[in-house]
Write a protein that holds these residues in place. Sequence first.
Motif, PDB file in Angstrom:
ATOM      1  N   SER A 167      -2.112  -4.545   6.555  1.00  0.00           N
ATOM      2  CA  SER A 167      -1.462  -5.592   5.769  1.00  0.00           C
ATOM      3  C   SER A 167      -1.318  -6.851   6.608  1.00  0.00           C
ATOM      4  O   SER A 167      -0.998  -6.795   7.801  1.00  0.00           O
ATOM      5  N   LEU A 168      -1.533  -7.993   6.006  1.00  0.00           N
ATOM      6  CA  LEU A 168      -1.388  -9.259   6.723  1.00  0.00           C
ATOM      7  C   LEU A 168       0.078  -9.576   6.976  1.00  0.00           C
ATOM      8  O   LEU A 168       0.442 -10.084   8.037  1.00  0.00           O
ATOM      9  N   ARG A 169       0.956  -9.244   6.020  1.00  0.00           N
ATOM     10  CA  ARG A 169       2.369  -9.625   6.119  1.00  0.00           C
ATOM     11  C   ARG A 169       3.264  -8.496   6.635  1.00  0.00           C
ATOM     12  O   ARG A 169       4.288  -8.753   7.262  1.00  0.00           O
ATOM     13  N   GLN A 170       2.905  -7.248   6.338  1.00  0.00           N
ATOM     14  CA  GLN A 170       3.724  -6.128   6.788  1.00  0.00           C
ATOM     15  C   GLN A 170       2.839  -5.083   7.476  1.00  0.00           C
ATOM     16  O   GLN A 170       2.551  -4.032   6.912  1.00  0.00           O
ATOM     17  N   PRO A 171       2.388  -5.363   8.694  1.00  0.00           N
ATOM     18  CA  PRO A 171       1.449  -4.469   9.383  1.00  0.00           C
ATOM     19  C   PRO A 171       2.029  -3.072   9.573  1.00  0.00           C
ATOM     20  O   PRO A 171       3.216  -2.900   9.869  1.00  0.00           O
ATOM     21  N   ALA A 172       1.149  -2.076   9.408  1.00  0.00           N
ATOM     22  CA  ALA A 172       1.535  -0.682   9.619  1.00  0.00           C
ATOM     23  C   ALA A 172       1.080  -0.179  10.985  1.00  0.00           C
ATOM     24  O   ALA A 172       1.578   0.845  11.450  1.00  0.00           O
ATOM     25  N   LEU A 173       0.132  -0.866  11.598  1.00  0.00           N
ATOM     26  CA  LEU A 173      -0.351  -0.455  12.915  1.00  0.00           C
ATOM     27  C   LEU A 173       0.799  -0.516  13.912  1.00  0.00           C
ATOM     28  O   LEU A 173       1.523  -1.503  13.987  1.00  0.00           O
ATOM     29  N   GLY A 174       0.954   0.532  14.691  1.00  0.00           N
ATOM     30  CA  GLY A 174       2.042   0.610  15.660  1.00  0.00           C
ATOM     31  C   GLY A 174       3.125   1.572  15.235  1.00  0.00           C
ATOM     32  O   GLY A 174       3.951   1.981  16.068  1.00  0.00           O
ATOM     33  N   ARG A 175       3.178   1.932  13.975  1.00  0.00           N
ATOM     34  CA  ARG A 175       4.145   2.940  13.538  1.00  0.00           C
ATOM     35  C   ARG A 175       3.683   4.326  14.006  1.00  0.00           C
ATOM     36  O   ARG A 175       2.490   4.579  14.179  1.00  0.00           O
ATOM     37  N   ASP A 176       4.640   5.204  14.207  1.00  0.00           N
ATOM     38  CA  ASP A 176       4.331   6.535  14.713  1.00  0.00           C
ATOM     39  C   ASP A 176       5.050   7.584  13.853  1.00  0.00           C
ATOM     40  O   ASP A 176       6.292   7.559  13.773  1.00  0.00           O
ATOM     41  N   PRO A 177       4.261   8.472  13.175  1.00  0.00           N
ATOM     42  CA  PRO A 177       2.796   8.542  13.186  1.00  0.00           C
ATOM     43  C   PRO A 177       2.187   7.414  12.346  1.00  0.00           C
ATOM     44  O   PRO A 177       2.883   6.807  11.523  1.00  0.00           O
ATOM     45  N   LEU A 178       0.914   7.174  12.559  1.00  0.00           N
ATOM     46  CA  LEU A 178       0.237   6.073  11.876  1.00  0.00           C
ATOM     47  C   LEU A 178       0.116   6.374  10.387  1.00  0.00           C
ATOM     48  O   LEU A 178      -0.504   7.364   9.990  1.00  0.00           O
ATOM     49  N   PRO A 179       0.716   5.552   9.510  1.00  0.00           N
ATOM     50  CA  PRO A 179       0.601   5.798   8.061  1.00  0.00           C
ATOM     51  C   PRO A 179      -0.782   5.380   7.550  1.00  0.00           C
ATOM     52  O   PRO A 179      -1.303   4.328   7.926  1.00  0.00           O
ATOM     53  N   LEU A 180      -1.353   6.203   6.679  1.00  0.00           N
ATOM     54  CA  LEU A 180      -2.695   5.955   6.154  1.00  0.00           C
ATOM     55  C   LEU A 180      -2.669   5.830   4.641  1.00  0.00           C
ATOM     56  O   LEU A 180      -1.936   6.539   3.955  1.00  0.00           O
ATOM     57  N   VAL A 181      -3.496   4.936   4.149  1.00  0.00           N
ATOM     58  CA  VAL A 181      -3.772   4.836   2.711  1.00  0.00           C
ATOM     59  C   VAL A 181      -5.178   5.385   2.512  1.00  0.00           C
ATOM     60  O   VAL A 181      -6.133   4.890   3.122  1.00  0.00           O
ATOM     61  N   GLY A 225       0.304   1.363   4.614  1.00  0.00           N
ATOM     62  CA  GLY A 225      -0.452   2.004   5.676  1.00  0.00           C
ATOM     63  C   GLY A 225      -1.772   1.305   5.882  1.00  0.00           C
ATOM     64  O   GLY A 225      -2.129   0.376   5.152  1.00  0.00           O
ATOM     65  N   ILE A 226      -2.518   1.736   6.909  1.00  0.00           N
ATOM     66  CA  ILE A 226      -3.840   1.183   7.142  1.00  0.00           C
ATOM     67  C   ILE A 226      -4.862   2.058   6.435  1.00  0.00           C
ATOM     68  O   ILE A 226      -4.573   3.179   6.014  1.00  0.00           O
ATOM     69  N   SER A 227      -6.090   1.558   6.322  1.00  0.00           N
ATOM     70  CA  SER A 227      -7.141   2.333   5.678  1.00  0.00           C
ATOM     71  C   SER A 227      -8.484   1.936   6.254  1.00  0.00           C
ATOM     72  O   SER A 227      -8.625   0.911   6.927  1.00  0.00           O
ATOM     73  N   LEU A 228      -9.471   2.763   5.968  1.00  0.00           N
ATOM     74  CA  LEU A 228     -10.864   2.494   6.325  1.00  0.00           C
ATOM     75  C   LEU A 228     -11.594   2.114   5.047  1.00  0.00           C
ATOM     76  O   LEU A 228     -11.699   2.937   4.128  1.00  0.00           O
ATOM     77  N   LEU A 229     -12.103   0.880   4.985  1.00  0.00           N
ATOM     78  CA  LEU A 229     -12.689   0.360   3.755  1.00  0.00           C
ATOM     79  C   LEU A 229     -13.962  -0.431   4.046  1.00  0.00           C
ATOM     80  O   LEU A 229     -14.167  -0.886   5.174  1.00  0.00           O
ATOM     81  N   PRO A 230     -14.816  -0.629   3.025  1.00  0.00           N
ATOM     82  CA  PRO A 230     -15.977  -1.498   3.215  1.00  0.00           C
ATOM     83  C   PRO A 230     -15.535  -2.918   3.534  1.00  0.00           C
ATOM     84  O   PRO A 230     -14.550  -3.426   2.979  1.00  0.00           O
ATOM     85  N   VAL A 231     -16.261  -3.575   4.408  1.00  0.00           N
ATOM     86  CA  VAL A 231     -15.917  -4.937   4.815  1.00  0.00           C
ATOM     87  C   VAL A 231     -15.823  -5.873   3.618  1.00  0.00           C
ATOM     88  O   VAL A 231     -14.947  -6.744   3.557  1.00  0.00           O
ATOM     89  N   ARG A 232     -16.701  -5.669   2.623  1.00  0.00           N
ATOM     90  CA  ARG A 232     -16.788  -6.619   1.509  1.00  0.00           C
ATOM     91  C   ARG A 232     -15.587  -6.583   0.570  1.00  0.00           C
ATOM     92  O   ARG A 232     -15.454  -7.468  -0.274  1.00  0.00           O
TER      93      ARG A 232
END
Length: 290
Positions: A167-181, A225-232
Amino acid sequence: MLDPVLLRSFVAVADSQNFTRAAERLHLTQSTVSQQVRRLEESLGCQLLDRDQRRVVATVEGERLLAYARRILALHEEACDVLLNQRGEEVLRLGVPEDFAAERLMPMLSRFGLDYPAVRLEVTCGLGPELLRQFRRGEFDLLLVKQMGHSDDCLESWPEPLCWVDSLRQPALGRDPLPLVAFPVGGLYRQEMLHHLEVGGWPWRIAYSSASLASVCSAVAAGLGISLLPVRVLGKGHRLLDAASGLPDIQGVRLALYAGSGLSRAGKALQEQLRAVASVKPQVENTGKL
């Protein structure tokens, strides 16, 4: 049951007010038309036409039946027309990834529909592994699918760059454990994301799961949370996580085109249009970067 053949003769006589003219309109003999009207009257148990006048006119019962008869005959003709036209209708069955369908395919499919109005497209969206299984069972004529690497039986494949997104405004990176979407179990992105995090020793948890690309993108932008998505698919509410984030680099995902044997002219045209769309390099929107 009201026989459409008998109803047609009855309507023709009622409209022309004459058995002879009705017979000429129907290309039948006068006696045949008279017999058909008589059979209809006998089946209903009432007189439908008054034959004692100088002109043949409908009785009260005949007037009541006339409106229904017109509607029955119209529906009969409509049903016959639809069924006869469908016999010659070509059907093309296409499987596509859910995250690819709306953004890039719809304009092309719309143009294809205008160019080939007699072809009925049946488009199925879903997760890559299941779509490929369906294609191998013969359930699709054409298939675009995300997969790891290049298969010998696909026509062609193109790199599908993936990236870690936050997220640009509410980053999830750094939370433990890492939350995933994540997408549901069985999805290629989910499999690759969890595999690489496990190998890298990242503690993680699934914070949100959905089969909808729009829902996944919205959840990431909202900070679930963060996610793995296509760049486009990155949007303005997303932050692209690059190598500085420490997350593992994921390579090898490809967009592959498959086609069944014996495609028609329309099918081959659709195949080439899919090839043109799939080969376009994805453009990254102006997003934040870490």
